[in-house]
Design an enzyme around this catalytic site. Structure first.
Site, PDB file in Angstrom:
ATOM      1  N   GLU A  24       0.824  -1.214   0.000  1.00 31.07           N
ATOM      2  CA  GLU A  24       0.000   0.000   0.000  1.00 31.07           C
ATOM      3  C   GLU A  24       0.849   1.252   0.000  1.00 31.07           C
ATOM      4  O   GLU A  24       0.323   2.349   0.028  1.00 31.07           O
ATOM      5  CB  GLU A  24      -0.884   0.023   1.267  1.00 31.07           C
ATOM      6  CG  GLU A  24      -2.127  -0.845   1.164  1.00 31.07           C
ATOM      7  CD  GLU A  24      -1.815  -2.322   1.132  1.00 31.07           C
ATOM      8  OE1 GLU A  24      -0.974  -2.774   1.939  1.00 31.07           O
ATOM      9  OE2 GLU A  24      -2.390  -3.022   0.298  1.00 31.07           O
ATOM     10  N   ASN A  73      -0.055  -7.218  -4.161  1.00 31.47           N
ATOM     11  CA  ASN A  73      -0.746  -6.410  -5.165  1.00 31.47           C
ATOM     12  C   ASN A  73       0.200  -5.399  -5.796  1.00 31.47           C
ATOM     13  O   ASN A  73       1.253  -5.099  -5.241  1.00 31.47           O
ATOM     14  CB  ASN A  73      -1.869  -5.638  -4.475  1.00 31.47           C
ATOM     15  CG  ASN A  73      -1.330  -4.720  -3.389  1.00 31.47           C
ATOM     16  OD1 ASN A  73      -0.802  -5.184  -2.380  1.00 31.47           O
ATOM     17  ND2 ASN A  73      -1.387  -3.418  -3.620  1.00 31.47           N
ATOM     18  N   ASP A  89      -6.711  -5.100  -5.047  1.00 34.31           N
ATOM     19  CA  ASP A  89      -5.751  -5.431  -3.988  1.00 34.31           C
ATOM     20  C   ASP A  89      -5.746  -6.917  -3.664  1.00 34.31           C
ATOM     21  O   ASP A  89      -5.647  -7.310  -2.499  1.00 34.31           O
ATOM     22  CB  ASP A  89      -6.048  -4.610  -2.713  1.00 34.31           C
ATOM     23  CG  ASP A  89      -4.971  -4.766  -1.665  1.00 34.31           C
ATOM     24  OD1 ASP A  89      -5.325  -5.003  -0.492  1.00 34.31           O
ATOM     25  OD2 ASP A  89      -3.793  -4.676  -2.015  1.00 34.31           O
TER      26      ASP A  89
END
Lengths: 330, 180, 608
Positions: free
Chosen positions: C205, C289, C331
């Site tokens: 992230e 991801n 994700d």
């Protein structure tokens, strides 16, 4: 009075207008050409009609009635009726013809040719242009700002939207106006006949700096354009640890600006990759020179009040480091 | 010229003059981005020893949010909250995630406007980045305005309130190290 | 009706049921026929690595606890480590010592199992930097630790790998692996095999550059590092790389499947478990991801994110790779573990790995070639309308593809999948895998984001809720047949099941729920045989071991955190905790002996 008329007449001459970068009467594009032809044609017809009617009026005023002919009463004048009939007939034909010509022109320029080989996304925001070059191969896609570079004689499809209010995309010499509306994608296209630089302008009032929201369109030969594209894909060299200018840029500017190849990835402001090769600063506000750039960074709000770029009151050394770094990003 | 024409001409001239004056005046006004607020240096560190350990010396003027009366500041602050990635750590609803909840009344480093300003400006030890070199004071105050609008902050302490101020009471109220 | 005729009718109708119950009562036939190599496990009574063995089966051969006596399980002792973040790792038991590492600040404890629990032998405080706390997307956790060569080896949140002498608790080496200022943290469970320890970073992230590295167990020196994005030289792809499917064949795909330069912040972090096939000398692990989480900013397949790699442990060179979710838009990390099993598929014996992906497909993949043999949904999803076995790619539903600023009301599963990192267990008797799963969906709005180093490169605004409607079941435990791609039974749970699962030779399955229930279940039928509510939600991995008193114990940490916090607002959700619970039959354990108990001293002036 005569001087005024002369000036007016001069204005109409293409030669006089070529020096004006926003003149759409002197187009260098098939689109612009079609619009300009239509414009000239309709002007010609209108002027012609005015002259004919004017002449007839003058003749009617000058040519008196016979002195003896003072009778007032219904006149059965077939000649007059014929004049009216002829006038209506000619007007109808001319107007219908003009209407068809207009519709045909609008239709022909409205949509890009089916296989426009190049597509560019342009996103307007207060008060600059984000320009994204699309390609079938994702590795060839990249972003730049405040400038369009296109190859000559190639139709280019432009997809338009806005990030905040309604703007309008207009390159007078190359194509028509198209609004850029938030949450909506409009499509227009450009095609240039001649190599050179052309000016584009925002043509929908969008706030304090609407007048200063312009951009440059550079038309290159296909070979030069391919070279330019490949160049744009190259990442910037250098690292923040070794380059003082890049280091300052990372601290002060990177939250809003992107330079490909560095850790700077902000999208709030224009992409500054290869900034050194750009024509102008701040949406075509001033030419891209080191002095102008330093002035822009230092006095942003005085030069273009209201823009989102703040004045950080940087040290003179910081300004000069960042300026030389950016100018070296060819 | 007839009196009627003179009066019309006079009216037109007056209107044009008024407009021109207004325009001249408006370009002289400083645009909003130029609001200069001096970062009150020296506020941060001094903690006196002795009985009042833990209380910073009261200031002559409580540093409240200078944009408190600007009705657009909350909306502008909310946009910045997303654009500067605050939402990534503190949540799009500001209810926390990687970073703490900004809507509740628990503030690890203080919840008055100037405390929040300093936390954004200086960064904080558990990973809050320091924005002071990147964002000018006005921008940070916009963010503070947005956070204040969420309802969990405290009013700036008045100089004579001393121990009774809600800001001072925070130290006892906030549960140190408490996770949601 | 003729009585005989009636009797015959009843008998015929009942015989299938009779036959079935015979099969269940006399469990002889494995559902899948799958077998595992338990290499890498320590002694039967030990639990020397997070997954117990290299194949990641999490199967214990202990038989003292059975389906008949497990209901006598009682609490024997507990240990609290005083921290406040999610507890995800499994305690290790080597010989007579239990090794535990706490979440941040990653303090390591050695507990003496010969004394009444807990008795601390030594404690090691590595003092990692608290700056890392604010960079960890999903709580300041540590997902596990490794024991090798007399050392306890684990990752610190602030991007160091540390090795501690298991006997003395002194640091042997500490290696800096990455920079917190770039948004990188390390929560991964270090995996030791073949004289090396394999560690990977976190930060899917945060727009990091993801990698997996091998360190020498003795010195901590970095032997190789393989990235998940970038040119083939970074990703360690060489001439011996043979991916099975065409879209992964080509040069420098870690650059070419991204817009210019975007791979630098493309993530692909490796924060999951690693498996190891000793016979073919191959390690298997997944990548996270792509970054940013908002797909519109990165057109292309985004290799090598959301994928699994098979690599040579000595050189790091890739043997094959398979990307589970090309151009991931929700994700769906590919980091979930690979369980290495051999099983018959279509009559032929295959060497496979089984992987339950975040995208809700359960894959059975040939672990020598990367060919997908089975791909079936193990829970509810609506992002994909099917899987094309010929191309090896899932078919995406265009209505679930997010566009910035436009809200999609229901995408299932949400970003955390219907199964996150929580690992399953394999039972060689039943041939089934037991998997903790979720049953949730999300409302999703994407926002375009800037990359600002040290801040999230994210942009997903989400609301998560149960797929069953308001306050339905948020999770469960399923029993899965990997050879046929079928669910055999499911235990629905009100809260997500995010704990590891273990299976034993006593036909027991142990797992915990995120609202604190720790359960023992019959491996064949799924019947819940024993449950106990613990002090906090369970997201840790249980273990079972033989104590020095020849008693079988079961241990699990209860300390909710991590992605389970999406249930924070639900009724019945417990606060944070930090306790390891150890259970045994009747709660028996090592008691304090006479001379270790204090004796009262009579006062001299008492008049006696």
């Amino acid at each position: 009075m005569r001087r005024l008329l002369a000036l007016f007449g001069l204005c109409l001459l293409p030669g006089g207008c070529a020096r004006a970068p926003l003149s759409y009467l002197d187009a260098t594009s098939p689109i612009g050409g079609a619009i300009a032809s239509l414009g000239w044609g309709l002007t010609g017809i209108s002027v012609g009609v005015c002259i004919i009617v004017g002449l007839l009026l003058v003749v009617a005023i000058v040519r008196r009635r016979a002195a003896a002919d003072t009778a007032i009463g219904p006149v059965n004048d077939r000649l007059a009726l014929r004049w009216i009939g002829a006038g209506v007939g000619v007007s109808t034909v001319v107007l219908l013809g003009a209407a068809i010509w207009t519709l045909v022109t609008v239709h022909s320029i409205g949509e890009p040719p089916r296989n426009a080989p190049l597509t560019i996304d342009v996103v307007g925001q207060e008060w600059w242009w984000s320009v994204k070059y699309r390609a079938a191969d994702p590795a060839r896609e990249f972003e730049t700002a405040d400038q369009l570079v296109i190859p000559v004689n190639v139709p280019v499809k432009i997809e338009l939207t806005s990030r905040d209010v309604i703007h309008s995309f207009w390159v007078p010499k190359l194509g028509g106006k198209m609004d850029m509306i938030p949450s909506r994608t409009n499509v227009t296209w450009l095609e240039a006949d001649k190599i050179g630089d052309y000016r584009g302008q925002c043509s929908e009032f969008c706030g304090l700096q609407h007048a200063n929201m312009a951009f440059n369109v550079r038309v290159l030969s296909q070979a030069d354009f391919d070279v330019w594209w490949t160049r744009q894909l190259q990442p910037a060299a250098g690292s923040p640890d070794t380059d003082a200018g890049l280091n300052t840029f990372m601290v002060r500017c990177a939250a809003c600006h992107t330079i490909r190849g560095t850790p700077a990835g902000g999208i709030l402001g224009p992409d500054l990759s290869h900034f050194g090769s750009r024509e102008s600063i701040a949406a075509d506000l001033m030419p891209n020179t080191p002095e102008n750039l330093a002035n822009w960074i230092d006095n942003t709000q005085t030069i273009k009040p209201g823009v989102k770029m703040p004045e950080l009151h940087m040290l003179a050394s910081e300004v000069s480091d960042v300026t030389s770094y950016l100018e070296n990003l060819k | 010229m007839s009196p009627a024409r003179v009066s019309i001409l006079g009216l037109v001239l007056v209107v044009v003059a008024a407009g021109a004056t207004g325009w001249v005046l408006s370009i002289g006004k400083q645009p909003e981005n130029r609001v200069a607020v001096a970062y009150p240096e020296g506020l941060a560190a001094v903690v006196p020893l002795g009985i009042s350990a833990g209380h910073a010396p009261p200031l002559a003027v409580p540093p409240d949010n200078p944009l408190a009366s600007d009705p657009n500041s909350v909306e502008e602050g909310k946009k910045l909250y997303g654009q500067m990635n605050c939402a990534g750590c503190h949540g799009y609803d500001a209810k926390g995630g990687m970073g703490p909840d900004l809507t509740d009344t628990e503030w690890r480093y203080g919840g008055t406007p100037i405390d929040i300003y300093k936390s954004i400006y200086e960064g904080r030890p558990q990973g809050m980045p320091a924005w002071g070199n990147t964002l000018p004071p006005n921008t940070i105050w916009l963010l503070v305005s947005y956070i204040q609008s969420l309802g969990g902050t405290f009013a700036a302490a008045a100089p004579d309130e001393g121990d009774a101020s809600p800001a001072a009471a925070q130290g006892q109220g906030a549960r140190a190290g408490q996770r949601q | 009706m003729n009585r005989a005729y009636l009797a015959a009718l009843i008998f015929t109708a009942a015989s299938p049921a009779l036959a079935q119950s015979t099969n269940e009562a006399n469990p002889a036939k494995s559902y899948s026929g799958a077998t595992a190599d338990f290499a890498g496990a320590g002694a039967p009574g030990e639990w020397t690595s997070q997954a117990r063995d290299y194949a990641n089966t999490r199967f214990s051969p202990l038989t003292q606890l059975t389906t008949d006596n497990v209901n006598r399980l009682r609490l024997a002792w507990t240990f609290s480590d005083g921290t406040q973040y999610g507890h995800e790792g499994a305690p290790l038991v080597v010989g007579d010592t239990m090794y535990v590492v706490s979440p941040f600040p990653n303090t390591a404890y050695a507990l003496d199992l010969t004394k009444p629990g807990p008795t601390i032998k030594w404690q090691f405080d590595p003092n990692p930097s608290p700056q890392a706390i604010g960079k960890a997307c999903c709580d300041a956790v540590i997902r596990g630790w490794a024991y090798a060569d007399g050392k306890l080896i684990y990752n610190l949140l602030d991007d160091h790998t540390v090795a501690v002498d298991a006997a003395t608790g002194k640091q042997v080496w500490r290696t800096a692996m990455d920079k917190v200022s770039h948004g990188v943290t390390m929560t991964q469970s270090a995996f030791a095999a073949d004289g090396k320890v394999f560690v990977g970073n976190s930060g899917g992230e945060m727009g990091v550059n993801g990698w997996l590295a091998a360190l020498d167990v003795g010195t901590g020196k970095e032997l190789w590092r393989a990235h998940a994005v970038g040119p083939d030289s970074d990703v360690k792809i060489g001439p011996d790389f043979h991916p099975y499917y065409p879209w992964m064949q080509g040069k420098d795909l870690g650059v070419k499947t991204w817009p210019a330069g975007a791979w630098n912040t493309g993530a692909g972090a490796s924060w999951g478990f690693v498996s190891y096939d000793e016979k073919t000398k191959t390690i298997f692990y997944g990548t996270s991801n792509p970054g940013p989480r908002v797909p519109v900013q990165r057109p292309g397949d985004n290799l090598w994110t959301s994928a699994m790699f098979a690599r040579d442990p000595d050189t790091g060179l890739a043997k094959w790779a398979y990307q589970f979710t090309p151009h991931d838009q929700w994700d769906y990390d590919g980091v979930n573990e690979a369980v290495l099993l051999d099983m018959p598929i279509d009559g032929k014996m295959r060497q496979t790995l089984v992987h339950f992906d975040r995208n809700t497909y359960a894959y059975t993949i040939d672990r020598n070639t990367g060919e997908v043999l089975v791909a079936k949904n193990f829970a509810y999803q609506n992002w994909s309308t099917g899987f094309d076995m010929k191309s090896g790619r899932p078919i995406v539903d265009p209505q679930r593809e997010p566009k910035p600023g436009v809200k999609i009301d229901k995408v299932c599963p949400p970003d955390i999948g219907q199964k996150d990192w929580e690992p399953p267990a394999f039972s060689p008797a039943t041939g089934l895998l037991y998997v903790g799963v979720f049953n949730i969906c999300m409302g999703l709005t994407d926002h375009e984001v800037s990359y600002i180093a040290g801040t999230p490169y994210d942009g997903m605004e989400m609301q998560r809720y149960s797929a069953d409607g308001k306050d339905g079941n948020w999770g469960g435990l399923i029993a899965w047949d990997p050879a046929h791609g079928k669910k055999i039974w499911e235990i629905p749970e009100k809260f997500m099941v995010m704990s590891g699962v273990i299976s034993t030779a006593g036909n027991l399955i142990f797992y915990g729920t995120t609202d604190g229930w720790f359960r023992a279940v019959d491996a064949w039928t799924g019947k819940v045989l024993w449950s106990q509510k613990l002090g906090s939600g369970i997201i840790g991995q249980p273990i079972t071991y033989m104590g020095p008193d020849n008693r079988q114990y079961v241990a699990v940490a209860a300390g909710v955190g991590g992605a389970a916090m999406v249930q924070k607002g639900r009724d019945g959700f417990l606060p944070r905790g930090n306790t390891i619970y150890v259970f045994s039959l009747d709660g028996e354990g090592i008691k304090a002996t006479g001379d270790s108990l204090p004796a009262p001293v009579i006062s001299s002036d008492s008049g006696q």
